[in-house]
Motif scaffolding. Structure first.
Motif, PDB file in Angstrom:
ATOM      1  N   ASP A  73     -15.952  -2.389 -17.667  1.00 54.74           N
ATOM      2  CA  ASP A  73     -16.415  -1.046 -17.292  1.00 54.74           C
ATOM      3  C   ASP A  73     -15.519  -0.389 -16.254  1.00 54.74           C
ATOM      4  O   ASP A  73     -15.876   0.653 -15.696  1.00 54.74           O
ATOM      5  CB  ASP A  73     -17.840  -1.127 -16.735  1.00 54.74           C
ATOM      6  N   LEU A  74     -14.364  -1.005 -15.980  1.00 55.60           N
ATOM      7  CA  LEU A  74     -13.475  -0.519 -14.930  1.00 55.60           C
ATOM      8  C   LEU A  74     -12.045  -0.375 -15.439  1.00 55.60           C
ATOM      9  O   LEU A  74     -11.650  -1.004 -16.417  1.00 55.60           O
ATOM     10  CB  LEU A  74     -13.498  -1.482 -13.741  1.00 55.60           C
ATOM     11  N   ASP A  75     -11.287   0.468 -14.733  1.00 57.47           N
ATOM     12  CA  ASP A  75      -9.851   0.629 -14.991  1.00 57.47           C
ATOM     13  C   ASP A  75      -9.012   0.212 -13.789  1.00 57.47           C
ATOM     14  O   ASP A  75      -7.888  -0.257 -13.948  1.00 57.47           O
ATOM     15  CB  ASP A  75      -9.529   2.095 -15.317  1.00 57.47           C
ATOM     16  N   LEU A  76      -9.564   0.397 -12.595  1.00 53.27           N
ATOM     17  CA  LEU A  76      -8.794   0.225 -11.358  1.00 53.27           C
ATOM     18  C   LEU A  76      -9.638  -0.494 -10.324  1.00 53.27           C
ATOM     19  O   LEU A  76     -10.814  -0.179 -10.140  1.00 53.27           O
ATOM     20  CB  LEU A  76      -8.377   1.603 -10.816  1.00 53.27           C
ATOM     21  N   VAL A  77      -9.013  -1.454  -9.620  1.00 57.87           N
ATOM     22  CA  VAL A  77      -9.639  -2.124  -8.485  1.00 57.87           C
ATOM     23  C   VAL A  77      -8.800  -1.847  -7.241  1.00 57.87           C
ATOM     24  O   VAL A  77      -7.574  -1.994  -7.263  1.00 57.87           O
ATOM     25  CB  VAL A  77      -9.750  -3.642  -8.716  1.00 57.87           C
ATOM     26  N   VAL A  78      -9.470  -1.435  -6.166  1.00 59.72           N
ATOM     27  CA  VAL A  78      -8.827  -1.143  -4.894  1.00 59.72           C
ATOM     28  C   VAL A  78      -9.298  -2.176  -3.879  1.00 59.72           C
ATOM     29  O   VAL A  78     -10.504  -2.335  -3.662  1.00 59.72           O
ATOM     30  CB  VAL A  78      -9.181   0.277  -4.414  1.00 59.72           C
ATOM     31  N   LEU A  79      -8.360  -2.867  -3.254  1.00 55.43           N
ATOM     32  CA  LEU A  79      -8.687  -3.955  -2.335  1.00 55.43           C
ATOM     33  C   LEU A  79      -8.526  -3.504  -0.887  1.00 55.43           C
ATOM     34  O   LEU A  79      -7.408  -3.296  -0.412  1.00 55.43           O
ATOM     35  CB  LEU A  79      -7.800  -5.164  -2.608  1.00 55.43           C
ATOM     36  N   GLY A  80      -9.653  -3.373  -0.190  1.00 56.30           N
ATOM     37  CA  GLY A  80      -9.648  -3.059   1.234  1.00 56.30           C
ATOM     38  C   GLY A  80     -10.250  -4.204   2.022  1.00 56.30           C
ATOM     39  O   GLY A  80     -11.068  -3.992   2.918  1.00 56.30           O
ATOM     40  N   THR A  81      -9.841  -5.407   1.681  1.00 55.93           N
ATOM     41  CA  THR A  81     -10.393  -6.644   2.238  1.00 55.93           C
ATOM     42  C   THR A  81      -9.396  -7.272   3.212  1.00 55.93           C
ATOM     43  O   THR A  81      -8.244  -6.844   3.290  1.00 55.93           O
ATOM     44  CB  THR A  81     -10.701  -7.623   1.099  1.00 55.93           C
ATOM     45  N   PRO A  82      -9.786  -8.316   3.969  1.00 56.16           N
ATOM     46  CA  PRO A  82      -8.838  -8.970   4.876  1.00 56.16           C
ATOM     47  C   PRO A  82      -7.598  -9.487   4.146  1.00 56.16           C
ATOM     48  O   PRO A  82      -7.666  -9.854   2.966  1.00 56.16           O
ATOM     49  CB  PRO A  82      -9.668 -10.115   5.465  1.00 56.16           C
ATOM     50  N   PRO A  83      -6.450  -9.515   4.826  1.00 55.79           N
ATOM     51  CA  PRO A  83      -5.177  -9.822   4.174  1.00 55.79           C
ATOM     52  C   PRO A  83      -5.137 -11.128   3.387  1.00 55.79           C
ATOM     53  O   PRO A  83      -4.513 -11.188   2.321  1.00 55.79           O
ATOM     54  CB  PRO A  83      -4.187  -9.859   5.348  1.00 55.79           C
ATOM     55  N   ALA A  84      -5.785 -12.183   3.890  1.00 59.39           N
ATOM     56  CA  ALA A  84      -5.717 -13.474   3.204  1.00 59.39           C
ATOM     57  C   ALA A  84      -6.342 -13.427   1.814  1.00 59.39           C
ATOM     58  O   ALA A  84      -6.052 -14.286   0.976  1.00 59.39           O
ATOM     59  CB  ALA A  84      -6.380 -14.558   4.043  1.00 59.39           C
ATOM     60  N   ASP A  99      -5.728  -2.292 -13.411  1.00 61.27           N
ATOM     61  CA  ASP A  99      -4.717  -1.822 -12.481  1.00 61.27           C
ATOM     62  C   ASP A  99      -5.236  -2.076 -11.063  1.00 61.27           C
ATOM     63  O   ASP A  99      -6.452  -2.147 -10.836  1.00 61.27           O
ATOM     64  CB  ASP A  99      -4.438  -0.333 -12.686  1.00 61.27           C
ATOM     65  N   VAL A 100      -4.307  -2.205 -10.104  1.00 58.34           N
ATOM     66  CA  VAL A 100      -4.699  -2.674  -8.769  1.00 58.34           C
ATOM     67  C   VAL A 100      -3.977  -1.894  -7.678  1.00 58.34           C
ATOM     68  O   VAL A 100      -2.764  -1.662  -7.761  1.00 58.34           O
ATOM     69  CB  VAL A 100      -4.400  -4.180  -8.597  1.00 58.34           C
ATOM     70  N   VAL A 101      -4.735  -1.513  -6.656  1.00 56.79           N
ATOM     71  CA  VAL A 101      -4.186  -1.016  -5.392  1.00 56.79           C
ATOM     72  C   VAL A 101      -4.564  -2.022  -4.307  1.00 56.79           C
ATOM     73  O   VAL A 101      -5.736  -2.405  -4.191  1.00 56.79           O
ATOM     74  CB  VAL A 101      -4.746   0.372  -5.033  1.00 56.79           C
ATOM     75  N   VAL A 102      -3.580  -2.445  -3.531  1.00 58.06           N
ATOM     76  CA  VAL A 102      -3.805  -3.400  -2.457  1.00 58.06           C
ATOM     77  C   VAL A 102      -3.530  -2.707  -1.127  1.00 58.06           C
ATOM     78  O   VAL A 102      -2.512  -2.043  -0.965  1.00 58.06           O
ATOM     79  CB  VAL A 102      -2.886  -4.630  -2.590  1.00 58.06           C
ATOM     80  N   ASP A 103      -4.436  -2.864  -0.188  1.00 55.01           N
ATOM     81  CA  ASP A 103      -4.203  -2.312   1.142  1.00 55.01           C
ATOM     82  C   ASP A 103      -3.067  -3.076   1.816  1.00 55.01           C
ATOM     83  O   ASP A 103      -2.719  -4.192   1.420  1.00 55.01           O
ATOM     84  CB  ASP A 103      -5.480  -2.416   1.985  1.00 55.01           C
ATOM     85  N   LYS A 104      -2.494  -2.477   2.858  1.00 54.60           N
ATOM     86  CA  LYS A 104      -1.478  -3.209   3.608  1.00 54.60           C
ATOM     87  C   LYS A 104      -2.178  -4.221   4.522  1.00 54.60           C
ATOM     88  O   LYS A 104      -3.336  -4.004   4.914  1.00 54.60           O
ATOM     89  CB  LYS A 104      -0.573  -2.248   4.379  1.00 54.60           C
ATOM     90  N   PRO A 105      -1.531  -5.338   4.888  1.00 49.83           N
ATOM     91  CA  PRO A 105      -0.284  -5.829   4.304  1.00 49.83           C
ATOM     92  C   PRO A 105      -0.506  -6.279   2.872  1.00 49.83           C
ATOM     93  O   PRO A 105      -1.578  -6.785   2.522  1.00 49.83           O
ATOM     94  CB  PRO A 105       0.076  -7.013   5.208  1.00 49.83           C
TER      95      PRO A 105
END
Length: 356
Positions: A73-84, A99-105
């Motif tokens: 049911d999804l196209d994109l996952v955005v990660l705003g979680t701790p770096p590890a 598809d994926v977006v990862v927060d920095k770092p």
């Protein structure tokens, strides 16, 4: 999606609803008609309630595993979680066909970052890193200034993020080691290094000072780096979480002039205060915070460009709509750039460890 499917919204999940998810990702995604904010993942009951209240059309789930269970049911996952968590969650999302977006770092090592890039290429998935401060108004002002001739040849670039934060506000930050992506070098340093490399190109660490000043800091909260760029520019980058009097955000020295800018981009505090990226005043800095351009005795105010964090998601949607990895359109942030940032961090940490 292909260009023929351009009217289809990009079904999106945001994993993590702390500062990153609640202030940056969710508001930007909800404000862009190309996306639907379908799922928010957080294990905190208070944050679940806040997410439900602000985005009643979405669904809240406890964690990344629950998000991946909804992959069809999804196209994109955005990660705003701790770096590890970035590497395992991004890897699992890519393998689920998302598809994926990862927060920095991007990850806690350049090797992990390179592995994710290779995986995304093999699977044909879009992968980007949320280096939002490429769209800070003050940074956009510096970029525009450097495109002209007002400074002549730039010799030194000084950039700093200094804050008064004597207490460590987040539990994961208080317990995180360098191996977990803890410390200010991974945090604010990811922005400063990315901006310096974007402006002046490849660089090597010439000097690094890494200190832990706060009583409970396990990694570093006071860092100073010197980068020598292949272009001939020297960057001085400082980040400090125990700074009671803050210096300039930017100072750029050139052969015919200089530019100095104080203050912090207003987009984050504006959203925290309840504003929307759709508001006409969003991203607009007060005139009194204009930077100073010229030489001592001959200074002119230079108004700050309007900040533009929504540009990241606009560019990402264009890339996905145009065929994803088959598209020639640029990513908002190439993850290879984020790997170069991680290599600088690794080099700085090795230098600092050797020096101290």
């Amino acid at each position: 999606m292909t260009g023929t499917e351009a009217e289809r919204t990009i079904r999106t999940a945001v994993v993590g609803y702390g500062l990153s998810g609640s202030v940056f990702h969710a508001p930007l995604i909800a404000a862009d008609p190309r996306y639907s904010l379908d799922v928010i993942a957080t294990s905190d009951a208070g944050r679940q309630a806040a997410a439900t209240q602000r985005y009643p059309g979405g669904k809240t789930v406890p964690d990344g595993d629950a998000v991946l269970a909804l992959d069809s049911d999804l196209d994109l996952v955005v990660l705003g979680t701790p770096p590890a968590t970035h590497f395992p969650l991004a890897k699992a999302a890519l393998e689920a066909g998302l598809d994926v977006v990862v927060d920095k770092p991007f990850a806690v090592s350049s090797a992990e970052g390179q592995e994710l890039i290779a995986l995304a290429e093999r699977l044909g998935r879009v992968l980007s890193v949320f280096q939002n401060r490429r769209w800070d108004g003050d940074f956009l002002t510096v970029q525009k200034l450097l495109a002209g001739e007002a400074l002549g040849s730039v010799t030194r670039f000084e950039s700093s993020f200094e804050r008064w934060s004597p207490d460590i506000s987040k539990a994961w930050k208080a317990s995180a080691t360098a191996a977990d992506g803890g410390g200010v070098l991974f945090d604010l340093g990811s922005h400063l290094i990315d901006q310096a490399l974007l402006l002046f190109g490849p660089a090597a660490v010439a000097h690094a000072e890494l200190q832990a000043r706060r009583p409970h800091e396990k990694v570093d909260d006071d860092v100073f780096l010197v980068l020598n760029h292949e272009s001939g520019v020297t960057s001085h980058l400082s980040m400090n979480m125990l700074c009671a009097q803050q210096g300039p955000r930017f100072r750029v020295l050139g052969s015919t002039g200089a530019f100095t800018k104080h203050g912090i981009d207003p987009q984050e505090p504006y959203i925290v205060a309840g504003g929307s990226p759709l508001d006409t005043e969003y991203g607009v800095e007060e005139p009194e915070w204009a930077g100073a351009l010229g030489r001592d005795g001959h200074l002119d105010p230079l108004p700050t460009e309007r900040g533009a964090y929504p540009e990241f998601y606009r560019l990402l949607a264009a890339k996905i709509d145009d065929g994803g990895t088959a598209s020639t359109l640029p990513l908002p942030v190439d993850p290879a750039d984020a790997v170069e940032v991680l290599k600088i961090i690794e080099s700085a940490r090795a230098y600092g460890t050797a020096a101290y």
